[in-house]
Scaffold this active site. Sequence first.
Site, mmCIF file in Angstrom:
data_model
loop_
_atom_site.group_PDB
_atom_site.id
_atom_site.type_symbol
_atom_site.label_atom_id
_atom_site.label_comp_id
_atom_site.label_asym_id
_atom_site.label_seq_id
_atom_site.Cartn_x
_atom_site.Cartn_y
_atom_site.Cartn_z
ATOM 1 N N TYR A 316 -26.760 38.668 53.608
ATOM 2 C CA TYR A 316 -26.406 37.362 54.188
ATOM 3 C C TYR A 316 -27.607 36.659 54.822
ATOM 4 C CZ TYR A 316 -21.952 40.020 54.947
ATOM 5 O OH TYR A 316 -20.849 40.814 54.847
ATOM 6 N N CYS A 342 -37.150 49.361 46.161
ATOM 7 C CA CYS A 342 -37.808 48.535 45.158
ATOM 8 C C CYS A 342 -37.028 47.250 44.911
ATOM 9 C CB CYS A 342 -37.971 49.327 43.872
ATOM 10 S SG CYS A 342 -38.714 50.923 44.180
ATOM 11 N N TYR A 370 -20.712 46.565 60.509
ATOM 12 C CA TYR A 370 -21.129 46.296 59.140
ATOM 13 C C TYR A 370 -22.547 46.809 58.891
ATOM 14 C CZ TYR A 370 -16.959 43.506 59.657
ATOM 15 O OH TYR A 370 -15.671 43.111 59.934
HETATM 16 C C1 PLP Z 1 -12.872 41.983 58.215
HETATM 17 C C2 PLP Z 1 -11.531 41.653 58.731
HETATM 18 C C3 PLP Z 1 -11.294 41.613 60.106
HETATM 19 C C4 PLP Z 1 -12.370 41.814 61.134
HETATM 20 O O1 PLP Z 1 -13.282 40.776 61.156
HETATM 21 P P1 PLP Z 1 -14.386 40.719 62.324
HETATM 22 O O2 PLP Z 1 -15.117 39.477 62.053
HETATM 23 O O3 PLP Z 1 -15.225 41.932 62.179
HETATM 24 O O4 PLP Z 1 -13.649 40.679 63.620
HETATM 25 C C5 PLP Z 1 -10.007 41.387 60.527
HETATM 26 N N1 PLP Z 1 -8.986 41.179 59.641
HETATM 27 C C6 PLP Z 1 -9.190 41.203 58.315
HETATM 28 C C7 PLP Z 1 -8.056 40.975 57.401
HETATM 29 C C8 PLP Z 1 -10.466 41.437 57.815
HETATM 30 O O5 PLP Z 1 -10.663 41.436 56.490
#
Ligand code: PLP
Length: 415
Positions: A316, A342, A370
């Site tokens: 990102y 690489c 993440y």
């Molecule tokens: C990824 C996700 C979250 C969490 O998102 P954050 O930005 O880490 O708080 C919550 N609900 C769903 C359905 C997701 O896919």
Amino acid sequence: MNVFAHRDGVLHAESVSLEAIAREFGTPCYVYSRAALENSFREFALACSGHDVLICYAMKANSNLAILDLFARLGAGFDIVSGGELARVIAAGGDPGKVVFSGVGKSEAEIRIALNAGILCFNVESEGELERLSQIAVAAKKVAPISLRVNPDVDAKTHPYISTGLKQNKFGIAHEDAPALYRRAASLPGIRVVGIDCHIGSQLTEIAPFLAALDRVLNLVDRLQRSGIHLEHIDLGGGVGIRYRNEEPPSLANYAKALFKRLGRRKVRVLFEPGRVLVGNAGLVLTRIEYVKQNESRNFAIVDAAMNDLMRPALYSAWHGIEAVRQRPGKARKYDIVGPICETGDFLGKNRMLAVESGDLLAIHSAGAYGMSMSSNYNSRPRAPEVLVDGDQVHLIREREQIADLFSGERLVPR
Ligand SMILES: *Cc1c(COP(=O)(O)O)cnc(C)c1O
């Protein structure tokens, strides 16, 4: 509270020097602070106090069993997106009765396992999923509790890859299709309608899109109520952002206050699915500089962590704070911090002012969310270990992967 701070010129996690952690566990290594993890959960819970709330930690942000256990002990439920994540919740001693299951592509096997485990709610994302869920439940002589995940078509104003609440995204059910699908759900034998769900994206730094989504959801709640469908809970998803650099996300107190104000006097349970905000700033990647190298236009610090360990910069163009573990006197120079992989995309930070030499340790901040959960074995690199610091104690919560593990499932074909 700053759990990662310099003391006597050396960066510490709580009371433990990162140099000591590097000596004991090697690099690269993920380092988490127990205090930071627990504080963020408690802050979220406090922001919701006085309301009937379940905080379902979105564990895809960081699914280490030790972290799940810490949150479970504080009363967390979990938002899962796969059967593998459900298995982790159970392995960590979490309560499946506090699990909501999100995701657009739930397989038959995953649905069956989640039904048998007795999860709190399936967040259904399509008509096909609803029909499949009912069939499987009927065959198993069970009833599946469901929410529909509605797509409120609001712009979360975040990175396009982590924006999920717009019409063009693959997630959820269009607002205008929701009432008919709720009626269908209410008529299916294997289904019990319990809630409504939305999640509009990740790393949101403003409250307005959350409120816009809530308004859209409440509009549906009221329409459903009039047609005789009563919901037990409203799931407002996750998505609250954190500070990586100079973002100014809302405080959890202000976020929750605004949402509860908009909910007014409704007697309904509220679910949240926070991921990043609970873990993001509770972890860092500890890495060592292998080489320092100059070419005509740039200085490179080549470190032993790479995009397989922390993918966000490559994926990102995410910015993570990077600093030297031991402050050196001397002139800082501008470096690109890159890994050994690489790929030109294998960088962790660019144009960072650092006074460093080869052999020095660096901390890559805000890597609790993440980070490890998106790591891979690209370039046949074993995954880094994870340690959890608790005051002056260090607990190894995941061992460094062994190289032999990487190909233990592979087979040669017969000659
Ligand atoms: C990824 C996700 C979250 C969490 O998102 P954050 O930005 O880490 O708080 C919550 N609900 C769903 C359905 C997701 O896919």
